[in-house]
Design an enzyme around this catalytic site. Structure first.
Site, PDB file in Angstrom:
ATOM      1  N   THR A 187       0.816  -1.185   0.013  1.00  0.00           N
ATOM      2  CA  THR A 187      -0.063  -0.033   0.027  1.00  0.00           C
ATOM      3  C   THR A 187       1.006   1.136  -0.147  1.00  0.00           C
ATOM      4  OG1 THR A 187      -1.530  -1.158   1.449  1.00  0.00           O
ATOM      5  CG2 THR A 187      -1.833   1.265   1.283  1.00  0.00           C
ATOM      6  N   ARG A 215     -12.069  -9.106  -3.022  1.00  0.00           N
ATOM      7  CA  ARG A 215     -11.846  -8.929  -1.859  1.00  0.00           C
ATOM      8  C   ARG A 215     -11.380  -7.364  -1.701  1.00  0.00           C
ATOM      9  NH1 ARG A 215      -6.621  -6.810  -0.075  1.00  0.00           N
ATOM     10  NH2 ARG A 215      -6.271  -7.569   2.203  1.00  0.00           N
ATOM     11  N   GLY A 239      -0.328  -2.851   5.726  1.00  0.00           N
ATOM     12  CA  GLY A 239       0.096  -4.180   6.263  1.00  0.00           C
ATOM     13  C   GLY A 239      -0.858  -5.138   5.814  1.00  0.00           C
TER      14      GLY A 239
END
Length: 328
Positions: A187, A215, A239
């Site tokens: 990210t 998802r 994370g």
């Protein structure tokens, strides 16, 4: 309470704040071959965002610009450089939030958009909603005339090779995230404090390689992938998304800051809690309403950069901080 809030806001408007920006390029096991490019990428993003702030621009403009720089950099898993899902497709998520009004905009499972953070900001400013997803987000982007790009333009050849490799092994997204070889590089995000005392956050991602179709991780979820509130500060998280959502990590960090903890301590204890409670690894960047900032992580590495008082700080490994004076 209302009078106190009005007086507090008036006082901050009278006192010009020193701008601060912090960015991250994802918390994961960044291989040595990508480490240099990752650090250069976050430094470039921090500089672009800080340039906006130095010219008197808003924190929203700064975090959007910083994240766009990383979305355009194929070293990061956001926009260009995104990973592929189980059907060999790109699905992108992003959020942006304004700490002054608590307005937020987010998109999830979008395709063929190179800068999801800009579409998320349009959701915030041009609709009555906080999040649009999949076909609805796609239709909204069309109504804005937002430029489209092909999947081929968003995915690197290296990512295609990695995706094909992982089809041979029955691994879930958490296995892939924890693997030191995974190149699904998580990210990107930014937080900023502008001269008017407002804070903002933005987070963008392509998710985790080989994820199930549809998802959605933490990145576009308000309070998980990011949160901003002028009364405390702003946070952007990175994370293992499922773990971050379970503890609403961004909001948890700001809760600890509201209790009087400095940014660094709030970030550390929140990440520690996530590790102990749901065995999840990750990282975060934080800026307080007074300009105190932090970049913390429990993964092997996280590329990050921050600028305050014309000094750029950056790091990659645990407890590593390099600083350099900026010149005009």
């Amino acid at each position: 309470v209302v009078l106190h809030t009005i007086l507090w806001r008036w006082g901050r408007q009278q006192r010009k704040m020193k701008p601060v920006i912090v960015v991250h390029g994802g918390a994961w096991a960044i291989p040595d071959a990508m480490s240099g490019a990752s650090v250069r990428g976050v430094k470039a993003a921090a500089w672009e965002g800080f340039s906006v702030l130095k010219q008197g621009g808003s924190c929203l403009d700064a975090v959007e610009q910083a994240v766009r720089v990383m979305e355009d950099d194929p070293v990061f898993d956001a926009g260009h450089g995104a990973v592929l899902n189980a059907d060999c497709e790109v699905e992108l998520d992003a959020i942006i939030m304004d700490g002054e009004t608590l307005a937020a905009g987010a998109v999830s499972s979008i395709r063929n958009i190179s800068n999801p953070v800009t579409l998320a900001r349009s959701v915030m400013e041009k609709t009555d909603h906080v999040m649009l997803t999949d076909r609805g987000a796609d239709r909204f982007a069309n109504s804005l005339g937002m430029p489209r790009v092909s999947t081929e333009a968003l995915v690197t050849e290296d990512e295609r090779r990695k995706w094909e490799h992982y089809q041979k092994y029955a691994k879930g997204v958490k296995d892939l995230f924890n693997s030191q070889w995974v190149q699904g590089h998580d990210t990107v995000g930014a937080v900023a404090l502008d001269c008017r005392g407002n804070v903002a956050c933005a987070t963008s991602t392509g998710g985790i390689r080989n994820k199930m179709v549809g998802r959605v991780g933490d990145s576009p979820i308000i309070g998980s992938g990011g949160y901003a509130d002028n009364f405390s500060g702003a946070a952007s998280c990175t994370g293992h998304g499922e773990s971050i959502m379970k503890v609403t990590l961004a909001r948890l960090i700001l809760f600890h800051m509201e209790q009087g903890k400095p940014a660094k301590q709030a970030a550390k204890i929140s990440l520690q809690y996530m590790g102990e409670r749901v065995q999840g690894g990750g990282g975060c960047i934080v800026v307080s309403r007074n300009g105190d900032w932090a970049a913390e992580f429990t993964t092997e590495r996280m590329a990050w950069a921050a600028i305050k008082d014309d000094v750029m700080s950056h790091g990659l490994n645990p407890k590593e901080v390099f600083s350099e004076q900026l010149t005009e």
